[in-house]
Scaffold this motif. Sequence first.
Motif, mmCIF file in Angstrom:
data_model
loop_
_atom_site.group_PDB
_atom_site.id
_atom_site.type_symbol
_atom_site.label_atom_id
_atom_site.label_comp_id
_atom_site.label_asym_id
_atom_site.label_seq_id
_atom_site.Cartn_x
_atom_site.Cartn_y
_atom_site.Cartn_z
ATOM 1 N N ASN A 177 0.053 1.112 -13.348
ATOM 2 C CA ASN A 177 0.254 0.475 -12.292
ATOM 3 C C ASN A 177 0.570 1.343 -11.052
ATOM 4 O OD1 ASN A 177 0.412 -2.530 -11.631
ATOM 5 N ND2 ASN A 177 1.644 -2.568 -13.546
ATOM 6 N N GLN A 178 1.120 2.594 -11.488
ATOM 7 C CA GLN A 178 1.429 3.688 -10.451
ATOM 8 C C GLN A 178 0.248 4.353 -10.099
ATOM 9 O OE1 GLN A 178 4.162 4.487 -8.706
ATOM 10 N NE2 GLN A 178 5.538 3.287 -9.680
ATOM 11 N N SER A 179 -0.745 4.540 -11.229
ATOM 12 C CA SER A 179 -2.121 5.221 -10.986
ATOM 13 C C SER A 179 -2.739 4.473 -10.306
ATOM 14 C CB SER A 179 -2.380 5.394 -12.570
ATOM 15 O OG SER A 179 -1.918 6.343 -13.280
ATOM 16 N N LYS A 180 -2.803 3.299 -10.542
ATOM 17 C CA LYS A 180 -3.667 2.014 -9.897
ATOM 18 C C LYS A 180 -3.391 2.236 -8.188
ATOM 19 C CE LYS A 180 -3.966 -2.891 -8.665
ATOM 20 N NZ LYS A 180 -3.542 -4.087 -9.113
ATOM 21 N N GLN A 181 -2.245 2.385 -7.752
ATOM 22 C CA GLN A 181 -1.828 2.391 -6.316
ATOM 23 C C GLN A 181 -2.107 3.700 -5.888
ATOM 24 O OE1 GLN A 181 -0.661 -0.045 -4.868
ATOM 25 N NE2 GLN A 181 -0.732 -1.474 -6.570
ATOM 26 N N LYS A 182 -2.071 4.777 -6.532
ATOM 27 C CA LYS A 182 -2.451 6.103 -6.075
ATOM 28 C C LYS A 182 -3.977 6.049 -5.917
ATOM 29 C CE LYS A 182 1.651 8.225 -8.093
ATOM 30 N NZ LYS A 182 1.841 9.097 -9.380
ATOM 31 N N LEU A 183 -4.776 5.555 -6.682
ATOM 32 C CA LEU A 183 -6.337 5.535 -6.725
ATOM 33 C C LEU A 183 -6.824 4.694 -5.671
ATOM 34 C CD1 LEU A 183 -6.903 5.343 -10.569
ATOM 35 C CD2 LEU A 183 -7.605 7.317 -8.900
ATOM 36 N N LEU A 184 -6.118 3.552 -5.338
ATOM 37 C CA LEU A 184 -6.415 2.651 -4.307
ATOM 38 C C LEU A 184 -6.126 3.402 -3.005
ATOM 39 C CD1 LEU A 184 -5.085 -0.782 -5.303
ATOM 40 C CD2 LEU A 184 -7.502 0.041 -5.345
#
Length: 337
Positions: free
Chosen positions: A39-46
């Motif tokens: 989830n953290q990776s997703k937010q950073k990529l977005l």
Amino acid sequence: MLRRGKSITGARIGPNKTNHKTIKPSKTRKIIRRYHFLNQSKQKLLKLLKLEDTNNLLFDTLRTGNADFQQGCDVKRGDEVIEKQLVKVHQHSAEQSLLYRMLGYVYTELADEKGLSNYQMASRMGQDVKRGGDSSKILIQWMKELMNSHEQDSSHAMNALEIGSLSKDNKISTSGIFNPVVRIDLNNSNDNEGIIRQDFMERPIPRIEEDKFDLISCSLVLNFVPTPVERGQMCHRFQLFLKNDVISSNKRGSYVFIVLPLPCLSNSRYMSESRFHDMMKSLGYENIRYQEAKKVCYALYRRDQRMENIESQTRFMKKKQCRDGSKMNNFNILLSK
């Protein structure tokens, strides 16, 4: 026809037919840690791609309209190359094509129904009474003690923000001390009605005092934040959501309740109980309660702006070794300017 016997307590003797699935504690931690990491990776990529996914519709859109995203969806789980890139995503300067592939990789794992059900089961196991139960019961016990000793004005209606909430039926919600309780979590599938799907670091900062909170509960969340600097940013961000009550004769104030795995403070090379308390003090928090259990530790802090010391905060901007040992972990929290 044979009947299965019963013990003296009345419990049936023999195999358990309830068929409830369980997960070992070590695997529980691994599943939850993985889900938070994704989830953290997703937010950073977005953020890097300047995309939003407020209605969770982006997955289907990109899967049919972006070749790089689709390529990432097809990558086998556990791919070493992408896993290494995800760890460094916060400092990534990669081309958009790679970022989209990484995003497809992350979204696919998060969308997997089996993985999601395992996460939900692991979360529930973490709240099971056999594994420590509802951590907020310690908080409620402490708040009642403060009210009985007149350190907290019991006539003052208090509201609370619960970060990483798993249930609307836990002690913090049912005690009657806090009303309302705003519950947020990275995933809200366990309780769509009572828990908002939200990352605390993305939550809008309150504009007026009335929208702030008397208490923030952060139970077994801080340890899942990926990097020491981001953990420090989270601790610093608490201030923006707490009411600015000045502690006077009635000891009225706002509070932060933090629960961590005990090894984060008892077996880390770079963090100890005293260092953690000192760091929170530099941010303007007085430690008024602390308790250690077999596997976790609980801490309650009262916000006191008079204690905040920016110069003292510089001590916690660099890594400092508190102790050393071959079996110690590297958990740390670093403040930033």
